[in-house]
Enzyme design. Structure first.
Site, PDB file in Angstrom:
ATOM      1  N   HIS A  35       0.821  -1.218   0.000  1.00 13.36           N
ATOM      2  CA  HIS A  35       0.000   0.000   0.000  1.00 13.36           C
ATOM      3  C   HIS A  35       0.855   1.267   0.000  1.00 13.36           C
ATOM      4  O   HIS A  35       0.435   2.308   0.494  1.00 13.36           O
ATOM      5  CB  HIS A  35      -0.995   0.015   1.181  1.00 13.36           C
ATOM      6  CG  HIS A  35      -2.172  -0.863   0.922  1.00 13.36           C
ATOM      7  ND1 HIS A  35      -3.288  -0.426   0.252  1.00 13.36           N
ATOM      8  CD2 HIS A  35      -2.392  -2.161   1.209  1.00 13.36           C
ATOM      9  CE1 HIS A  35      -4.150  -1.432   0.157  1.00 13.36           C
ATOM     10  NE2 HIS A  35      -3.630  -2.504   0.720  1.00 13.36           N
ATOM     11  N   ASP A  37       2.460   2.090  -3.044  1.00  9.30           N
ATOM     12  CA  ASP A  37       2.689   2.485  -4.442  1.00  9.30           C
ATOM     13  C   ASP A  37       1.907   3.721  -4.864  1.00  9.30           C
ATOM     14  O   ASP A  37       2.414   4.552  -5.615  1.00  9.30           O
ATOM     15  CB  ASP A  37       2.464   1.302  -5.423  1.00  9.30           C
ATOM     16  CG  ASP A  37       1.085   0.676  -5.403  1.00  9.30           C
ATOM     17  OD1 ASP A  37       0.286   0.992  -4.494  1.00  9.30           O
ATOM     18  OD2 ASP A  37       0.802  -0.140  -6.311  1.00  9.30           O
ATOM     19  N   GLY A 124      -4.915 -12.134  -4.399  1.00  7.90           N
ATOM     20  CA  GLY A 124      -3.928 -11.082  -4.172  1.00  7.90           C
ATOM     21  C   GLY A 124      -2.646 -11.306  -4.957  1.00  7.90           C
ATOM     22  O   GLY A 124      -1.585 -10.808  -4.584  1.00  7.90           O
ATOM     23  N   SER A 126      -2.482 -10.608  -8.297  1.00 12.37           N
ATOM     24  CA  SER A 126      -2.550  -9.746  -9.482  1.00 12.37           C
ATOM     25  C   SER A 126      -3.078 -10.425 -10.724  1.00 12.37           C
ATOM     26  O   SER A 126      -2.535 -10.240 -11.823  1.00 12.37           O
ATOM     27  CB  SER A 126      -1.170  -9.191  -9.819  1.00 12.37           C
ATOM     28  OG  SER A 126      -1.021  -7.991  -9.216  1.00 12.37           O
ATOM     29  N   SER A 128      -5.619  -9.531 -12.226  1.00  7.56           N
ATOM     30  CA  SER A 128      -6.096  -8.500 -13.153  1.00  7.56           C
ATOM     31  C   SER A 128      -4.957  -7.863 -13.943  1.00  7.56           C
ATOM     32  O   SER A 128      -5.057  -7.708 -15.162  1.00  7.56           O
ATOM     33  CB  SER A 128      -6.942  -7.440 -12.442  1.00  7.56           C
ATOM     34  OG  SER A 128      -6.455  -7.174 -11.174  1.00  7.56           O
ATOM     35  N   ASP A 172       1.603  -3.522  -9.670  1.00  8.33           N
ATOM     36  CA  ASP A 172       1.278  -4.812 -10.284  1.00  8.33           C
ATOM     37  C   ASP A 172       1.591  -4.823 -11.776  1.00  8.33           C
ATOM     38  O   ASP A 172       2.220  -5.747 -12.295  1.00  8.33           O
ATOM     39  CB  ASP A 172      -0.200  -5.154 -10.061  1.00  8.33           C
ATOM     40  CG  ASP A 172      -0.551  -5.215  -8.591  1.00  8.33           C
ATOM     41  OD1 ASP A 172       0.382  -5.207  -7.768  1.00  8.33           O
ATOM     42  OD2 ASP A 172      -1.744  -5.247  -8.266  1.00  8.33           O
TER      43      ASP A 172
END
Ligand code: GLA
Length: 391
Positions: A35, A37, A124, A126, A128, A172
Site C-alpha cells: 500500500h 505504491d 492477491g 494480481s 487482473s 502490479d
C-alpha cells in the site's frame, strides 16, 4: 510450450479458424512494501510462474472479440465506438486495455483473442494486471508496436483505474510487465526507477493462499486509499515540501496528528514505516542477510494488521503458524489485503516440510485447506515476448 499455451492455441484454432500468435504475462507476489505504491512509495515485488496466455489473430471488420476459457464466455465490440462503459464483467479488463490504448492514440485494428489463465483469482496475486498486460502486449505486437516498460505499465494501470474503476497503484502492472527471472525488483513508484535484486540461493519463496477471497475492485481497498489520501492532503497543506506521503517522516506525521482522523494517522504511519522497511530490506538482500529480511517481513505484517487494518483472522493465523516453523525467516500478508495470500521466505531445503506443516496446522486451526506454492522470480511479459512469447 506450457499446458495453458497449448490449450489456448487449440481453442483459438477451433473458435476462430486462425493460427493465433501467443503472448503471456505472469502473476506477481510482493515481498515487502504494501500500500505504498499510490503515494509514490517503494515496493519489492517479483513475477511468479502463473500466467495469463493470449492468442491473437487479425480480423478485417474493426471488431474486437475476446473469448475467455476461464469464464466460458465471449465479449465483442466495435473498437472505434468503444466508450468507457464498464459492465462489472471479466471482460472490463481486456476492454479497458483497448480503451486505454485508444486514449494513447494507439487504436488497434480488429482482432480475435483467446484468453486463458492459471492465476488464482481473488488471491492477491494480481490476476487482473496479468490479464491487462497479456492483452496489451498481444495487441501492441499485432500492431507492430513495442512500448517501453515505463509506458506500458501506466497504460495498463489506466485501464484498471479509469475503465474498470479500481483505484490501484502502479506496482502490479509494472512487475507483471517488467519482471526478470531470478530477480526481485525494488521499484520507486514515484520515479519508476528500479533495482533488480538477486535472492540468495539458500532461500525460496513460498506463497500460501488463505482461501479468503479478496478483490481490489471492492470497497475495502478504496476505503483505505481514501483514508490515506485524506492524511496525505493534511501533510501537504501543513508541511511545505511534502507533495506525496513518500516525502513525509514520522515526525511530520506526528506533528499533524490532531489535524487528521485516527484512521488516517494509522494508515499513513504504516506507509511511512513501510517505505523505510523496503529500503532496509534492500540492504538486507544485498548483504544476503535473510534473518534481517525476515524480521522486516514480520514487522511489515504487524503494521499491515495493526496500523493499516488490512489483514483478517485467517491470514493472521497463517502468518503466525508460518513464523513458528523451522527454516522460516519471515512471513507476511501480500497484496491488497483483507484475505488472499501470505508470502514466506523459507530455507530452500526445508520448504517441502514447511508447506506440509503449514497446511496441516492451518486446516486444524481454521478448518480451511490452504493452497501453497513454492515460487521463484520469473520473467515478466516483456522478457517473455522478447524470448519468443512463450512462458
Ligand atoms: C493491489 C494494488 C497495488 C497495491 C497493492 C498493495 O495489489 O493493485 O497497486 O496497492 O494492492 O500494496
Amino acid at each position: 510450450m506450457t499446458a495453458v499455451e497449448g490449450r489456448v492455441r487449440e481453442a483459438h484454432r477451433k473458435r476462430f479458424e486462425q493460427e493465433g500468435k501467443i503472448y503471456s504475462a505472469p502473476a506477481r507476489v510482493n515481498l515487502i512494501g504494501e500500500h505504498t505504491d499510490y503515494t509514490g512509495g517503494l515496493v519489492m515485488p517479483m513475477a511468479i510462474g502463473f500466467h495469463t496466455v493470449a492468442a491473437i489473430s487479425p480480423r478485417q471488420d474493426g471488431r474486437a472479440i475476446f473469448s475467455s476459457a476461464n469464464y466460458g464466455e465471449v465479449r465483442e465490440f466495435d473498437i472505434a465506438s468503444l466508450d468507457k462503459q464498464p459492465t462489472r464483467h471479466w471482460s472490463d479488463y481486456p476492454a479497458g486495455v483497448v480503451w486505454s490504448l485508444k486514449q494513447s492514440a494507439l487504436t488497434p485494428a480488429g482482432f480475435d483473442m483467446s484468453l486463458e489463465g492459471d492465476v488464482p483469482l481473488g488471491a492477491g496475486l494480481s490476476s487482473s494486471a496479468s490479464v491487462e498486460v497479456a492483452v496489451a502486449v498481444a495487441i501492441l505486437s499485432q500492431m507492430g508496436r513495442k512500448l517501453p516498460l515505463e509506458e506500458l505499465a501506466p497504460l495498463c494501470r489506466r485501464a484498471e483505474n479509469e475503465y474498470v474503476g479500481a483505484k490501484s497503484g502502479i506496482m502490479d502492472q509494472f512487475i507483471v510487465a517488467g519482471g526478470v527471472e531470478h530477480r526481485a525488483m525494488m521499484l520507486d513508484c514515484r520515479s519508476l526507477e528500479y533495482d533488480l535484486l538477486p535472492l540468495p540461493e539458500e532461500v525460496c519463496i513460498v506463497i500460501a493462499n488463505s482461501m479468503v477471497r479478496h478483490s481490489v475492485a471492492t470497497g475495502d481497498y478504496g476505503n483505505r486509499r481514501d483514508e490515506v489520501e485524506a492524511g496525505q492532503a493534511v501533510l501537504r497543506r501543513e508541511k511545505p515540501g511534502i507533495e506525496l506521503l513518500r516525502d513525509a517522516t514520522l515526525a511530520d506525521l506526528v506533528a499533524c496528528r490532531d489535524k487528521m482522523s485516527p484512521e488516517s494517522f494509522a494508515r499513513c504511519k504504516h506507509i511511512i514505516t513501510e517505505n523505510a522497511r523496503v529500503l532496509a530490506a534492500r540492504e538486507a538482500l544485498l548483504a544476503s542477510d535473510m534473518k534481517r529480511f525476515g524480521e522486516l517481513m514480520v514487522e511489515a505484517h504487524a503494521s499491515m494488521r495493526d496500523d493499516f487494518a488490512a489483514s483478517c483472522a485467517e491470514v493472521d493465523m497463517l502468518v503466525e503458524i508460518a513464523n513458528r516453523q523451522q527454516g522460516c525467516f519471515g512471513a507476511r500478508i501480500t497484496g491488497g489485503g483483507f484475505g488472499g495470500c501470505t508470502v514466506n521466505v523459507v530455507k530452500a531445503e526445508l520448504a517441502d516440510a514447511f508447506v506440509e506443516q503449514v497446511k496441516q496446522e492451518y486446516e486444524r486451526a481454521v478448518g480451511i485447506k490452504a493452497d501453497c506454492f513454492i515460487s521463484s522470480p520469473s520473467d515478466g511479459a516483456l522478457a517473455l515476448a522478447a524470448k519468443g512469447g512463450a512462458a
